[in-house]
Design a protein around this motif. Structure first.
Motif, mmCIF file in Angstrom:
data_model
loop_
_atom_site.group_PDB
_atom_site.id
_atom_site.type_symbol
_atom_site.label_atom_id
_atom_site.label_comp_id
_atom_site.label_asym_id
_atom_site.label_seq_id
_atom_site.Cartn_x
_atom_site.Cartn_y
_atom_site.Cartn_z
ATOM 1 N N UNK A 1 -2.344 63.871 -33.096
ATOM 2 C CA UNK A 1 -1.748 63.019 -34.127
ATOM 3 C C UNK A 1 -0.287 62.764 -33.763
ATOM 4 N N UNK A 2 0.038 61.508 -33.518
ATOM 5 C CA UNK A 2 1.445 61.140 -33.313
ATOM 6 C C UNK A 2 2.056 60.847 -34.674
ATOM 7 N N UNK A 3 2.979 61.706 -35.081
ATOM 8 C CA UNK A 3 3.614 61.552 -36.389
ATOM 9 C C UNK A 3 5.125 61.584 -36.228
ATOM 10 N N UNK A 4 5.774 60.421 -36.150
ATOM 11 C CA UNK A 4 7.231 60.432 -36.095
ATOM 12 C C UNK A 4 7.768 61.078 -37.367
ATOM 13 N N UNK B 1 6.323 53.635 -39.293
ATOM 14 C CA UNK B 1 6.594 52.994 -38.011
ATOM 15 C C UNK B 1 5.946 51.612 -38.057
ATOM 16 N N UNK B 2 6.560 50.634 -37.421
ATOM 17 C CA UNK B 2 5.903 49.334 -37.342
ATOM 18 C C UNK B 2 4.646 49.488 -36.480
ATOM 19 N N UNK B 3 3.765 48.514 -36.590
ATOM 20 C CA UNK B 3 2.532 48.567 -35.792
ATOM 21 C C UNK B 3 2.882 48.746 -34.318
ATOM 22 N N UNK B 4 3.884 48.009 -33.859
ATOM 23 C CA UNK B 4 4.254 48.067 -32.443
ATOM 24 C C UNK B 4 4.913 49.397 -32.066
ATOM 25 N N UNK B 5 5.800 49.894 -32.939
ATOM 26 C CA UNK B 5 6.440 51.195 -32.648
ATOM 27 C C UNK B 5 5.385 52.290 -32.514
ATOM 28 N N UNK B 6 4.441 52.292 -33.450
ATOM 29 C CA UNK B 6 3.399 53.324 -33.429
ATOM 30 C C UNK B 6 2.528 53.160 -32.190
ATOM 31 N N UNK B 7 2.136 51.920 -31.919
ATOM 32 C CA UNK B 7 1.251 51.677 -30.775
ATOM 33 C C UNK B 7 1.942 51.998 -29.451
ATOM 34 N N UNK B 8 3.204 51.618 -29.336
ATOM 35 C CA UNK B 8 3.945 51.887 -28.092
ATOM 36 C C UNK B 8 4.056 53.387 -27.843
ATOM 37 N N UNK B 9 4.399 54.125 -28.893
ATOM 38 C CA UNK B 9 4.555 55.579 -28.722
ATOM 39 C C UNK B 9 3.228 56.214 -28.345
ATOM 40 N N UNK C 1 -8.271 57.918 -22.052
ATOM 41 C CA UNK C 1 -8.843 56.825 -22.849
ATOM 42 C C UNK C 1 -9.764 57.374 -23.934
ATOM 43 N N UNK C 2 -10.507 58.396 -23.582
ATOM 44 C CA UNK C 2 -11.464 58.975 -24.533
ATOM 45 C C UNK C 2 -10.760 59.768 -25.633
ATOM 46 N N UNK C 3 -9.558 60.240 -25.355
ATOM 47 C CA UNK C 3 -8.812 61.058 -26.316
ATOM 48 C C UNK C 3 -8.487 60.262 -27.583
ATOM 49 N N UNK C 4 -8.755 60.859 -28.713
ATOM 50 C CA UNK C 4 -8.385 60.228 -29.980
ATOM 51 C C UNK C 4 -6.937 60.561 -30.312
ATOM 52 N N UNK C 5 -6.126 59.539 -30.484
ATOM 53 C CA UNK C 5 -4.738 59.746 -30.896
ATOM 54 C C UNK C 5 -4.511 58.973 -32.190
ATOM 55 N N UNK C 6 -4.222 59.739 -33.247
ATOM 56 C CA UNK C 6 -3.997 59.140 -34.562
ATOM 57 C C UNK C 6 -2.518 58.833 -34.762
ATOM 58 N N UNK D 1 -4.320 48.157 -34.014
ATOM 59 C CA UNK D 1 -3.598 48.223 -32.737
ATOM 60 C C UNK D 1 -4.464 48.896 -31.671
ATOM 61 N N UNK D 2 -4.246 48.468 -30.418
ATOM 62 C CA UNK D 2 -5.161 48.867 -29.341
ATOM 63 C C UNK D 2 -5.214 50.371 -29.103
ATOM 64 N N UNK D 3 -4.094 51.073 -29.275
ATOM 65 C CA UNK D 3 -4.071 52.491 -28.911
ATOM 66 C C UNK D 3 -4.200 53.439 -30.097
ATOM 67 N N UNK D 4 -4.233 52.912 -31.304
ATOM 68 C CA UNK D 4 -4.256 53.775 -32.492
ATOM 69 C C UNK D 4 -5.700 54.051 -32.909
ATOM 70 N N UNK D 5 -6.103 55.302 -32.760
ATOM 71 C CA UNK D 5 -7.510 55.660 -32.947
ATOM 72 C C UNK D 5 -7.820 56.216 -34.326
#
Ligand code: PGA
Length: 250
Positions: free
Chosen positions: A164-167, A177-185, A203-208, A224-228
């Protein structure tokens, strides 16, 4: 795109009776979703929530565990204790644990290893503070948290972990975080994992994403493409708000 994993983190909220109420409301609201639904509840609510969710699509998690199997650690709960109850997931290294309870990358690793050994699926939290972001240290901090906090995690173990990425500046503040800030991180974090475990595993890893996610901003973030998925605090305490997040991504 993968299906999403939407996890509620109740934190220190809901007595047993309140938990019963919330879960009873939630069950019908989330029963038809292709997304995975998890609620991470206080230890004292676990048995009640496990009993109520039996046979439903709601999975149950705890919010911390110790790394020892048993012993003289007053006030702590072991992974084996959770596993025997039927708990599936456990949040590890939440920023509130890091800030208020002395959690470090090293203790995160110990807890994650122990949780995995007991058959639990860890939801491991990482994220930079506002000061770190303002100082341009976001990537450095995330790299350190992944490098140190996952030091001897094997590829097989990684496949049973959710990140879980949680700024920290977005948690409970109403500032998302904006959609882009979250996705970029998250894309950056995925890259750090890719260097160690290869692109396929990364790629298979789930990152929330976590941090003031709610029924109004969830659809944008989850598209967003990277937000699982999402790890949701405040908004997971109200059944229809949490259900709206579960259904925000179809
Ligand atoms: P929040 O908490 O949704 O209340 O910001 C998220 C979290 O801390 O997991």
């Amino acid at each position: 795109m993968k299906n999403k994993i939407i996890a509620g983190n109740w934190k220190m909220n809901k007595t047993r009776l309140q938990a019963e109420q919330l879960i009873t409301q939630l069950i019908p609201l989330v029963q038809d979703t292709a997304n995975t639904v998890i609620v991470c509840v206080p230890f004292t609510d676990l048995q009640t929530v496990l009993a109520l969710t039996k046979g439903t699509n709601i999975h149950v998690g705890a919010q911390n565990c110790h790394w020892k199997e048993s012993g003289a650690y007053t006030g702590e709960i072991s992974p084996a204790m959770l596993a025997e109850l039927g708990v599936e997931y456990v949040v590890i290294g939440h920023s509130e644990r890091r800030t208020y309870f002395g959690e470090t990358d090293q203790t995160v690793l110990l807890r994650t290893k122990a949780a995995l050994a007991a058959g639990l699926k860890p939801i491991v939290c990482i994220g930079e503070t506002l000061a770190e972001r303002n100082d341009g240290l976001t990537e450095q901090v995330l790299t350190r948290q992944v490098t140190e906090g996952f030091k001897d995690i094997t590829a097989d173990e990684l496949s049973r972990i959710i990140v879980a990425y949680e700024p920290v500046w977005a948690i409970g503040t109403g500032v998302t975080a904006t959609d882009d800030q979250a996705n970029d991180a998250i894309a950056f974090v995925r890259g750090v994992f890719a260097r160690k475990y290869g692109a396929q595993a990364a790629d298979a890893l789930y990152i929330q994403y976590g941090g003031s996610m709610n029924d109004a901003n969830a659809a944008g973030l989850l598209a967003m493409s990277d937000i699982d998925g999402g790890l949701i605090g405040g908004a997971s305490l109200v059944a229809d708000k949490f259900a709206a997040i579960v259904h925000a991504s179809k």
